[in-house]
Design a protein around this motif. Structure first.
Motif, short mmCIF file in Angstrom:
data_model
loop_
_atom_site.label_atom_id
_atom_site.label_comp_id
_atom_site.label_asym_id
_atom_site.label_seq_id
_atom_site.Cartn_x
_atom_site.Cartn_y
_atom_site.Cartn_z
N SER A 63 0.83 -1.20 0.00
CA SER A 63 0.00 0.00 0.00
C SER A 63 0.86 1.25 0.00
N LEU A 64 0.45 2.25 -0.76
CA LEU A 64 1.18 3.52 -0.76
C LEU A 64 1.30 4.08 0.65
N GLY A 65 0.29 3.82 1.47
CA GLY A 65 0.28 4.36 2.82
C GLY A 65 1.19 3.63 3.78
N ALA A 66 1.81 2.54 3.34
CA ALA A 66 2.68 1.75 4.22
C ALA A 66 4.12 1.69 3.73
N VAL A 67 4.42 2.31 2.59
CA VAL A 67 5.76 2.21 2.00
C VAL A 67 6.80 2.89 2.90
N THR A 68 7.91 2.22 3.09
CA THR A 68 9.07 2.79 3.77
C THR A 68 10.20 2.95 2.75
N PRO A 69 11.21 3.74 3.06
CA PRO A 69 12.34 3.86 2.13
C PRO A 69 12.95 2.51 1.76
N THR A 221 6.65 27.32 -10.92
CA THR A 221 8.02 27.00 -11.32
C THR A 221 8.43 25.74 -10.55
N PRO A 222 9.49 25.06 -10.98
CA PRO A 222 9.92 23.87 -10.23
C PRO A 222 10.23 24.18 -8.77
N GLN A 223 10.81 25.34 -8.52
CA GLN A 223 11.17 25.71 -7.15
C GLN A 223 9.92 25.96 -6.28
N VAL A 224 8.95 26.65 -6.85
CA VAL A 224 7.73 26.93 -6.09
C VAL A 224 6.91 25.66 -5.90
N ALA A 225 6.86 24.81 -6.91
CA ALA A 225 6.14 23.55 -6.77
C ALA A 225 6.74 22.71 -5.65
N ARG A 226 8.07 22.64 -5.63
CA ARG A 226 8.73 21.86 -4.59
C ARG A 226 8.46 22.46 -3.21
N ALA A 227 8.46 23.78 -3.12
CA ALA A 227 8.20 24.45 -1.83
C ALA A 227 6.78 24.18 -1.34
N HIS A 228 5.82 24.10 -2.27
CA HIS A 228 4.44 23.82 -1.89
C HIS A 228 4.29 22.44 -1.27
N PHE A 229 5.18 21.51 -1.63
CA PHE A 229 5.08 20.16 -1.08
C PHE A 229 5.78 20.03 0.27
N GLU A 230 6.56 21.02 0.66
CA GLU A 230 7.32 20.93 1.92
C GLU A 230 6.43 20.64 3.14
N PRO A 231 5.24 21.25 3.28
CA PRO A 231 4.40 20.91 4.44
C PRO A 231 4.08 19.42 4.53
N TYR A 232 3.90 18.77 3.39
CA TYR A 232 3.63 17.33 3.41
C TYR A 232 4.87 16.56 3.90
N PHE A 233 6.04 17.00 3.45
CA PHE A 233 7.26 16.38 3.94
C PHE A 233 7.39 16.53 5.46
N THR A 234 7.13 17.72 5.96
CA THR A 234 7.29 17.94 7.40
C THR A 234 6.27 17.12 8.20
N LEU A 235 5.09 16.92 7.65
CA LEU A 235 4.10 16.08 8.33
C LEU A 235 4.56 14.64 8.38
N ARG A 236 5.11 14.14 7.27
CA ARG A 236 5.63 12.77 7.27
C ARG A 236 6.81 12.63 8.21
N GLU A 237 7.65 13.68 8.33
CA GLU A 237 8.75 13.64 9.29
C GLU A 237 8.22 13.51 10.71
N ALA A 238 7.16 14.26 11.00
CA ALA A 238 6.59 14.22 12.36
C ALA A 238 6.00 12.84 12.67
N GLU A 239 5.44 12.20 11.65
CA GLU A 239 4.82 10.89 11.85
C GLU A 239 5.84 9.76 11.85
N GLY A 240 6.91 9.93 11.11
CA GLY A 240 7.89 8.86 10.95
C GLY A 240 7.53 7.96 9.77
N LEU A 241 8.54 7.39 9.14
CA LEU A 241 8.30 6.56 7.96
C LEU A 241 8.72 5.11 8.14
N SER A 242 9.19 4.75 9.28
CA SER A 242 9.66 3.36 9.46
C SER A 242 8.57 2.51 10.11
#
Length: 242
Positions: A63-69, A221-242
């Protein structure tokens, strides 16, 4: 007395130095949260900087919701799984591989069966800038009716080479690509939101479309698009991915 001081726009978040496998796993989990998972359909991949000419690909049957690195599968330049890289297989990587091979900016390629994007793709017509959210991607889109070897015009690779980053395949939804995981991921989120708005307003008499000068100002732009996704990254960091 009214102040005449100008308001300075906030600077973009600093680009974090993260492992591409972590970012891919974080994006995959985000996609599941957004409701983009549909069985085993969908392919997400990124170049493996530690193994030139190779790619990390989302695992089949997880599942996409269970993938780890650690679940990501290492694939070589011929699309073959590197033995011992993962206990999982992959599914339908050929389209992503073609983009990776032929488009230098295709560091990351995303194709998922999003709800509104799939419905809109049936029409075989581009998205309109009916909202400023839609305007984020309307100038980045390419449209192809060429699917699964059936002749129907330009291939996704041709659009990507021409600079398009959101490719709408008739009857088969969106493919997005970018120079980073965050950019490619947010292009998909923005395109899905644009498809929802276009469907909601389809057939509405007198429906306005934003002026070209407004669309130009809002285009990602690629830079702005990437910045827009940063909140999702920080949420996943808070939750953990392992």
């Amino acid at each position: 007395m009214t102040s005449t001081a100008s308001v300075t726009a906030p600077s973009l978040p600093a680009v974090r130095d993260r492992d591409v496998r972590w970012e891919l796993a974080a994006a995959l989990r985000t996609f599941e949260r957004l409701g983009y998972e549909f069985g085993f359909n969908g392919h997400v991949s990124g170049r493996a900087p530690e193994f030139p000419g190779h790619y990390w690909v989302n695992p089949f049957g997880v599942s996409l919701g269970a993938v780890t690195p650690a679940d990501l599968v290492l694939v070589d330049g011929d699309g073959e799984i590197v033995p011992g890289s993962s206990p999982h297989g992959i599914n339908g990587f050929a389209g992503n591989l073609a983009l990776h091979r032929q488009v230098p900016a295709a560091e990351v390629v995303v194709h998922l069966h999003t709800r509104h994007g799939f419905v809109w793709s049936n029409l075989g017509r581009p998205l309109d800038a009916v909202t400023t959210d839609s305007a984020l991607v309307t100038e980045l889109q390419g449209l192809t009716t060429h699917l699964f070897g059936i002749d129907g015009g330009s291939l996704p690779v041709e659009h990507a080479v021409a600079g398009r980053r959101v490719i709408l395949q008739q009857g088969h939804g969106f493919v997005t690509l970018g120079e980073s995981v965050g950019a490619a991921a947010f292009y998909l989120i923005a395109a899905e939101r644009a498809a929802q708005a276009n469907l909601a307003l389809l057939g509405v008499e007198g429906r306005p479309v934003l002026a070209p000068e407004i669309v130009k100002r809002w285009t990602l732009t690629p830079q702005v698009a990437r910045a827009h996704f940063e909140p999702y990254f920080t949420l996943r960091e808070a939750e953990g991915l392992s």
